[in-house]
Design a protein around this motif. Structure first.
Motif, mmCIF file in Angstrom:
data_model
loop_
_atom_site.group_PDB
_atom_site.id
_atom_site.type_symbol
_atom_site.label_atom_id
_atom_site.label_comp_id
_atom_site.label_asym_id
_atom_site.label_seq_id
_atom_site.Cartn_x
_atom_site.Cartn_y
_atom_site.Cartn_z
ATOM 1 N N PRO A 192 66.907 21.551 41.395
ATOM 2 C CA PRO A 192 66.406 22.590 42.289
ATOM 3 C C PRO A 192 64.889 22.558 42.374
ATOM 4 O O PRO A 192 64.209 21.866 41.611
ATOM 5 N N HIS A 193 64.343 23.338 43.292
ATOM 6 C CA HIS A 193 62.893 23.436 43.443
ATOM 7 C C HIS A 193 62.270 24.183 42.269
ATOM 8 O O HIS A 193 61.179 23.848 41.820
ATOM 9 N N THR A 194 62.975 25.189 41.755
ATOM 10 C CA THR A 194 62.458 26.044 40.688
ATOM 11 C C THR A 194 63.179 25.767 39.367
ATOM 12 O O THR A 194 64.400 25.699 39.332
ATOM 13 N N ASN A 242 61.304 35.839 51.538
ATOM 14 C CA ASN A 242 59.929 35.829 51.029
ATOM 15 C C ASN A 242 59.984 36.151 49.543
ATOM 16 O O ASN A 242 59.691 37.252 49.109
ATOM 17 N N SER A 243 60.378 35.151 48.737
ATOM 18 C CA SER A 243 60.622 35.381 47.307
ATOM 19 C C SER A 243 60.291 34.112 46.531
ATOM 20 O O SER A 243 59.671 33.186 47.054
ATOM 21 N N TRP A 244 60.744 34.084 45.286
ATOM 22 C CA TRP A 244 60.545 32.897 44.451
ATOM 23 C C TRP A 244 61.333 31.698 44.970
ATOM 24 O O TRP A 244 61.011 30.543 44.659
ATOM 25 N N ALA A 245 62.390 31.951 45.745
ATOM 26 C CA ALA A 245 63.358 30.901 46.083
ATOM 27 C C ALA A 245 62.968 30.125 47.337
ATOM 28 O O ALA A 245 62.616 30.717 48.356
ATOM 29 N N LYS A 246 63.065 28.814 47.255
ATOM 30 C CA LYS A 246 62.924 27.962 48.427
ATOM 31 C C LYS A 246 64.307 27.818 49.053
ATOM 32 O O LYS A 246 65.219 27.269 48.446
ATOM 33 N N ASP A 287 66.133 25.811 46.313
ATOM 34 C CA ASP A 287 66.842 26.673 45.365
ATOM 35 C C ASP A 287 68.158 27.171 45.936
ATOM 36 O O ASP A 287 69.137 27.346 45.205
ATOM 37 N N ILE A 288 68.171 27.421 47.228
ATOM 38 C CA ILE A 288 69.395 27.806 47.934
ATOM 39 C C ILE A 288 69.459 26.976 49.204
ATOM 40 O O ILE A 288 68.496 26.928 49.975
ATOM 41 N N ALA A 289 70.593 26.325 49.426
ATOM 42 C CA ALA A 289 70.766 25.497 50.619
ATOM 43 C C ALA A 289 71.988 25.963 51.396
ATOM 44 O O ALA A 289 73.039 26.254 50.818
ATOM 45 N N PHE A 290 71.841 26.045 52.707
ATOM 46 C CA PHE A 290 72.968 26.283 53.603
ATOM 47 C C PHE A 290 73.443 24.926 54.130
ATOM 48 O O PHE A 290 72.635 24.093 54.526
ATOM 49 N N ILE A 291 74.757 24.738 54.159
ATOM 50 C CA ILE A 291 75.332 23.504 54.675
ATOM 51 C C ILE A 291 76.602 23.846 55.447
ATOM 52 O O ILE A 291 77.366 24.710 55.022
ATOM 53 N N GLY A 292 76.797 23.220 56.594
ATOM 54 C CA GLY A 292 77.977 23.491 57.406
ATOM 55 C C GLY A 292 79.095 22.506 57.137
ATOM 56 O O GLY A 292 78.848 21.332 56.836
ATOM 57 N N ALA A 293 80.333 22.990 57.250
ATOM 58 C CA ALA A 293 81.520 22.140 57.116
ATOM 59 C C ALA A 293 82.423 22.411 58.314
ATOM 60 O O ALA A 293 83.350 23.229 58.236
ATOM 61 N N THR A 353 70.052 23.104 35.220
ATOM 62 C CA THR A 353 69.897 24.097 36.271
ATOM 63 C C THR A 353 70.102 23.407 37.609
ATOM 64 O O THR A 353 69.513 22.358 37.874
ATOM 65 N N LEU A 354 70.943 23.968 38.440
ATOM 66 C CA LEU A 354 71.279 23.390 39.735
ATOM 67 C C LEU A 354 70.909 24.367 40.850
ATOM 68 O O LEU A 354 70.768 25.569 40.614
ATOM 69 N N PRO A 355 70.768 23.866 42.069
ATOM 70 C CA PRO A 355 70.560 24.788 43.199
ATOM 71 C C PRO A 355 71.865 25.511 43.544
ATOM 72 O O PRO A 355 72.949 25.087 43.127
ATOM 73 N N ARG A 356 71.755 26.587 44.282
ATOM 74 C CA ARG A 356 72.930 27.265 44.820
ATOM 75 C C ARG A 356 73.190 26.726 46.229
ATOM 76 O O ARG A 356 72.255 26.434 46.967
ATOM 77 N N VAL A 357 74.465 26.619 46.589
ATOM 78 C CA VAL A 357 74.832 26.109 47.906
ATOM 79 C C VAL A 357 75.738 27.127 48.589
ATOM 80 O O VAL A 357 76.717 27.591 47.999
ATOM 81 N N ILE A 358 75.399 27.469 49.824
ATOM 82 C CA ILE A 358 76.211 28.376 50.639
ATOM 83 C C ILE A 358 76.753 27.565 51.813
ATOM 84 O O ILE A 358 75.985 27.009 52.601
ATOM 85 N N THR A 359 78.077 27.499 51.914
ATOM 86 C CA THR A 359 78.719 26.654 52.918
ATOM 87 C C THR A 359 79.229 27.497 54.077
ATOM 88 O O THR A 359 79.896 28.517 53.885
ATOM 89 N N LEU A 360 78.947 27.040 55.292
ATOM 90 C CA LEU A 360 79.417 27.681 56.508
ATOM 91 C C LEU A 360 80.638 26.925 57.013
ATOM 92 O O LEU A 360 80.537 25.754 57.383
ATOM 93 N N GLY A 361 81.810 27.593 56.997
ATOM 94 C CA GLY A 361 83.018 26.938 57.468
ATOM 95 C C GLY A 361 83.207 27.157 58.956
ATOM 96 O O GLY A 361 82.476 27.923 59.583
#
Length: 395
Positions: free
Chosen positions: A158-160, A121-125, A73-79, A173-181
């Protein structure tokens, strides 16, 4: 096939958050290494926060770029890219530094007291997908790698609620993505990726700089590629139609300018400006109100956060530091105040660990700020909820 080519050629819900506050213990890597010493003891011993491989907040790592069947549901990815910077290089080490600074987020269970939620610890994977492989020898190619890698993560179900309608332009419905620069140039390919799924998008931009400069003003433009850097990417995003006009906002601005014409050009790119010094007159509540009034609560929003929003006293490890910024406490409070905004994706940029103190001030501040953003996403619930609530009807 395009994604694989770019990657191979690289240089080397809410219910869970509100109904229960009970935490699940972090389990260890190997049951046989746990010895029962007291009656009733059992289970496995988890790694200490100072041991083990670093992922964001010590969440599970999955090689998402090589595994098509991984969902989240939420993914971290580095750039890890920093060859678009104009002053201090080093943000290519930002993703690893932020992960290192995030080790303690889960130490006491991860519960966010001010937001009354636990993103771990929630609904989100939530998972860490590692880094996009990025070449450091060809900026044009590197930006394409970042766009394709991000889109590959963004565009899968997404998972959910994967089969429920969502706010993307295709109604999915798409997952959310958080990018680490990464330096702030990476936001341009990230917005290109977002545009493929959402169309022109509203942006909340935390920064000490405008980053809408015309290339001929900021560094010149002897070539097209030289014109794309961490001070001009919003200019290009506007020219490419990636931004939702008249709903975007900067917050934390305090840089010097070439002249008032810089503000005029900023308006052409569809931004309103909140100066860092306004905190002395309207306070944090006033800044929060300005941001929410500008972006609204109904449309998809992308949040881009340059760590130099913080004063160098709190975040010295950044590419272009500017004095007179906000404290870490003030920034976290302002971000928490954005509860209700539909954050569909985010990035944090310009963390250059080589300039940090040995106490890791900057990397911890970056990690803690992302913790607030992640919690907001979890509290908002699955993106399908935006459609269930009758929001984003224009899509």
């Amino acid at each position: 096939m395009m994604l694989k080519a770019f990657l191979l050629c690289a240089c080397g819900a809410i219910a869970a958050a509100h109904s229960s506050h009970e935490q699940e213990p972090i389990e260890g890597p190997h049951k046989s290494l746990w010895y029962n010493t007291l009656p009733g003891d059992g289970g496995t011993q988890a790694d200490s926060v100072f041991s083990g491989i670093s992922t964001f907040g010590r969440i599970t790592y999955h090689p998402c770029l090589s595994k098509e069947d991984v969902d989240y549901d939420i993914a971290f990815i580095g750039a890890p890219f920093d060859t678009g910077t104009s002053y201090r290089p080093g943000a290519r080490f930002g993703p690893s530094g932020i992960r290192q600074g995030s080790r303690r987020l889960n130490l006491y269970g991860g519960y966010n007291v001010p937001l009354d939620a636990n993103p771990f610890n929630s609904w989100a994977k939530i998972i860490d997908c590692g880094d996009i492989p990025v070449t450091s020898y060809d900026n044009a190619y590197a930006l394409k790698q970042i766009e394709e890698g991000h889109h590959y993560i963004l565009s899968r179900p997404p998972h959910t609620d994967s089969k429920q309608p969502g706010p993307s332009k295709k109604g999915k419905t798409l997952p959310r993505v958080i990018t680490l620069g990464g330096d702030h140039t990476i936001t341009l390919p990230l917005l290109r990726s977002m545009n493929r799924e959402y169309g022109p998008i509203t942006v909340i931009h935390f920064d000490s700089h405008l980053d809408t400069w015309r290339p001929k003003v900021f560094g010149g433009s002897p070539s097209h590629q030289a014109s794309i850097n961490h001070g001009t990417y919003f200019y290009h995003a506007s020219e490419e139609g990636l931004l939702a006009n008249d709903t975007n906002i900067h917050a934390g601005i305090r840089t010097t300018l070439s002249g008032l014409s810089d503000y005029e050009n900023d308006g052409y790119c569809g931004f309103e400006i909140v100066e860092a010094r306004e905190i002395d007159t309207i306070g944090m509540d006033g800044i929060i109100k300005k941001i929410k009034d500008r972006v609204g609560l109904d449309r998809p929003v992308y949040l881009s956060l340059d760590i130099d929003t913080l004063d160098p006293a709190f975040a010295p490890a950044t590419g272009t530091p500017e004095t007179g910024g906000w404290s870490t406490r003030e920034l976290r409070t302002i971000i928490r105040g954005l509860e209700g905004v539909n954050l569909v994706a985010a990035d944090i940029v310009e963390v250059a660990p080589a300039y940090d103190t040995n106490a890791e001030h900057t990397t911890m501040a970056a990690a803690d700020t992302l913790y607030e953003i992640m919690t907001l996403m979890v509290k908002k619930g699955p993106l399908s909820k935006m459609v269930d609530d009758g929001q984003v009807e224009e899509l």
